[in-house]
Design an enzyme around this catalytic site. Structure first.
Site, short mmCIF file in Angstrom:
data_model
loop_
_atom_site.label_atom_id
_atom_site.label_comp_id
_atom_site.label_asym_id
_atom_site.label_seq_id
_atom_site.Cartn_x
_atom_site.Cartn_y
_atom_site.Cartn_z
N TYR A 337 3.60 -26.79 -0.86
CA TYR A 337 3.90 -25.77 -1.88
C TYR A 337 4.57 -26.33 -3.13
O TYR A 337 5.04 -25.56 -3.97
CB TYR A 337 4.88 -24.71 -1.33
CG TYR A 337 4.71 -24.27 0.10
CD1 TYR A 337 3.57 -23.58 0.50
CD2 TYR A 337 5.71 -24.50 1.05
CE1 TYR A 337 3.44 -23.15 1.81
CE2 TYR A 337 5.57 -24.06 2.36
CZ TYR A 337 4.44 -23.39 2.73
OH TYR A 337 4.32 -22.95 4.03
N CYS A 364 1.04 -42.05 5.31
CA CYS A 364 -0.03 -42.70 4.54
C CYS A 364 -0.74 -41.68 3.69
O CYS A 364 -1.88 -41.29 3.97
CB CYS A 364 -1.00 -43.38 5.49
SG CYS A 364 -0.25 -44.81 6.22
N1 LLP Z 1 8.53 -11.06 9.01
C1 LLP Z 1 7.23 -11.40 8.87
C2 LLP Z 1 6.20 -10.53 9.42
C3 LLP Z 1 6.88 -12.59 8.22
O1 LLP Z 1 5.61 -12.90 8.09
C4 LLP Z 1 7.90 -13.43 7.73
C5 LLP Z 1 7.58 -14.70 7.08
C6 LLP Z 1 9.25 -13.05 7.91
C7 LLP Z 1 9.52 -11.84 8.55
C8 LLP Z 1 10.40 -13.87 7.44
O2 LLP Z 1 10.41 -14.07 6.06
P1 LLP Z 1 11.65 -14.86 5.38
O3 LLP Z 1 12.86 -13.99 5.51
O4 LLP Z 1 11.80 -16.15 6.11
O5 LLP Z 1 11.22 -15.05 3.98
N2 LLP Z 1 6.23 -21.45 5.50
C9 LLP Z 1 6.64 -20.74 4.30
C10 LLP Z 1 7.18 -19.39 4.60
C11 LLP Z 1 6.21 -18.47 5.30
C12 LLP Z 1 6.80 -17.13 5.61
C13 LLP Z 1 5.90 -16.37 6.49
N3 LLP Z 1 6.38 -15.11 6.93
C14 LLP Z 1 7.67 -21.60 3.56
O6 LLP Z 1 7.94 -22.71 4.01
O7 LLP Z 1 8.17 -21.20 2.51
#
Ligand code: LLP
Length: 434
Positions: A337, A364
């Site tokens: 990202y 790599c």
């Molecule tokens: N609930 C649902 C249904 C979700 O899909 C997510 C995150 C959350 C709660 C929690 O969201 P948060 O509070 O953590 O923003 N890998 C990405 C983030 C993907 C988030 C996916 N869903 C990153 O590294 O930024």
């Protein structure tokens, strides 16, 4: 620099987290190393939980464990009386193995297989969030066969999509998640759920995005979700009692982000609760049990990653590559990202930044970077580097790419540290190879 109370610099310029000198952590556990400040996690859990109680009364925080999942984090959040959002049988298993109650879990996912659903039902999971039409048939059949009833929520797409720093009110129905309210897809799922004999259709769920700083998008979502909640109850005759508004609260990574204090998170919850209370009154609906699912904001700023500086390559007139003993295998977020991070020379906290470095991993792949053009004091091979706010979506997204070892995870609190995920070794690397 992140000025959370978790981090400080000693008189000799060493970074400390949770009262422990990072030099000590590096010599005890090696690098790369994920370090979490337990006090921060406990405090923010308490802020979220207390706020929902104080400003709304009827609700619970379900920590989105995709942000960081291991047995110890489930133990910590259980102690703080939070539930957990899980997205795979692996997360369910980890939570249950830590002693977490199945009824405090909410199972999400756009492609839960019949066997995933059966596993969850057999464990006695609290809620399953429906995200596909055929999932309703599968789940209903499984419940019938097992002679169980299952509480479910329906994931809908309310047409509010929030991105960092702004929101789009007319988000398109095109998403792999949820059923669009706007184009009528949600109605089709609702009708099916209302007629499913072995399923208790309890409520609605939405998640509008991640790393969101402004409240407006949440408030619009509350408005749209309560409109639809009313319709589902009144037009389709469902007896709903739960509204799950997902997660998404932003955290501080670099000076480009707001530096939220605990009280700012309480304000988020307050605004959502007040809006929901207003909607309940003005729309004459029953007061739903409110679920919120913060992930990043619970663990993100609690975590840092420690590295040892390896080779430094100066490309004349272009840039200085500073290679670390980690990389995209333990933090793929820059590669995925272009995520931005604050980087510190962990033993030179009192020195002036004089040089610009691009922090490269050891994989790599040219795109294997952690940060570009960061200003640091002059660093040398063997120095310690710290990357801040790595608690969310780092360990949970780590891989064995290039057959690197996934680093261990350490918790610190009150000047003491303990290991909660062991370091991998050669055996782990070939464990499943035939
Ligand atoms: N609930 C649902 C249904 C979700 O899909 C997510 C995150 C959350 C709660 C929690 O969201 P948060 O509070 O953590 O923003 N890998 C990405 C983030 C993907 C988030 C996916 N869903 C990153 O590294 O930024």
């Amino acid at each position: 620099m992140n000025t959370r109370e978790t981090l400080s610099v000693t008189d000799s310029g060493n970074l400390q987290i949770g009262g422990v000198n990072v030099k000590e952590l590096a010599s005890l556990y090696g690098t790369p190393l994920y370090v979490f400040d337990k006090a921060y996690i406990k405090n923010i859990c308490a802020i979220f939980s207390d706020s929902i109680k104080r400003f709304y009364g009827n609700g619970k925080i379900f920590y989105a464990s995709k942000a960081f999942s291991c047995k110890e984090i489930y133990r910590i959040i259980k102690e703080k009386d939070l539930g957990a959002d899980v997205v795979s049988v692996g997360e369910i298993f980890t939570a249950l193995s830590s002693g977490f109650a199945a009824e405090d879990l909410c199972f999400h996912g756009n492609n839960k297989s019949a066997s995933d659903l059966e596993y969850a039902v057999k464990q006695g999971i609290g809620y399953i969030v429906i995200d596909a039409l055929s999932e309703i048939d599968d789940l209903n059949g499984i419940c019938k066969q097992l002679n169980r009833r299952q509480k479910v929520l329906l994931r809908v797409n309310p047409g509010v999509e929030a991105h960092t720093h702004h929101y789009i009110q007319t988000a398109k129905p095109d998403s792999k998640f949820g059923f669009s309210i706007e184009n009528g897809d949600a109605d089709i799922a609702v009708k099916k759920l209302v007629n499913a004999d072995n399923i208790d259709f309890c409520g609605l769920h939405c998640h509008i995005g991640s790393q969101i700083f402004e409240k407006t998008s949440f408030l619009i979502a509350v408005d749209k979700m309560t409109d639809y909640y009313k319709k589902v109850c009144e037009v389709f005759g469902a007896k709903l009692s739960v509204l799950d508004l997902g997660g998404g609260f932003g955290i501080y990574y670099t000076d480009a982000d707001p530096k939220f204090k605990y009280v700012d998170y309480a304000d988020y919850i307050k605004a959502i609760c007040e809006k929901l209370n207003d909607c309940v009154k003005s729309k004459s609906i029953n007061k739903p049990y409110l679920i919120l699912e913060p992930g990043r904001s619970i663990v993100g700023e609690a975590g840092i990653t420690l590295y040892t500086v390896g080779r430094i390559k100066q490309i004349s007139g272009i840039k200085n590559y500073l290679a670390i003993d980690g990389g995209m295998f333990e933090n793929p977020r820059f590669a995925l990202y272009q995520a931005q991070y604050t980087v510190l020379a962990a033993e030179k906290g009192l020195d002036k930044p004089t040089k610009s470095y691009t922090i490269a991993g050891k994989c790599c792949e040219s795109g294997d970077l952690i940060a570009e053009n960061v200003k640091l004091p002059e660093v040398n091979e063997g120095d310690l580097l710290a990357v801040l706010s790595t608690g969310a979506y780092n360990y949970s997204m780590a891989s064995n790419y290039n057959r690197n070892f996934i680093p261990p995870v350490v918790m610190v609190e009150n000047g003491k540290s303990y290991i909660c995920v062991k370091k991998q070794d050669f055996n782990d690397i070939v464990r499943n190879d035939i």
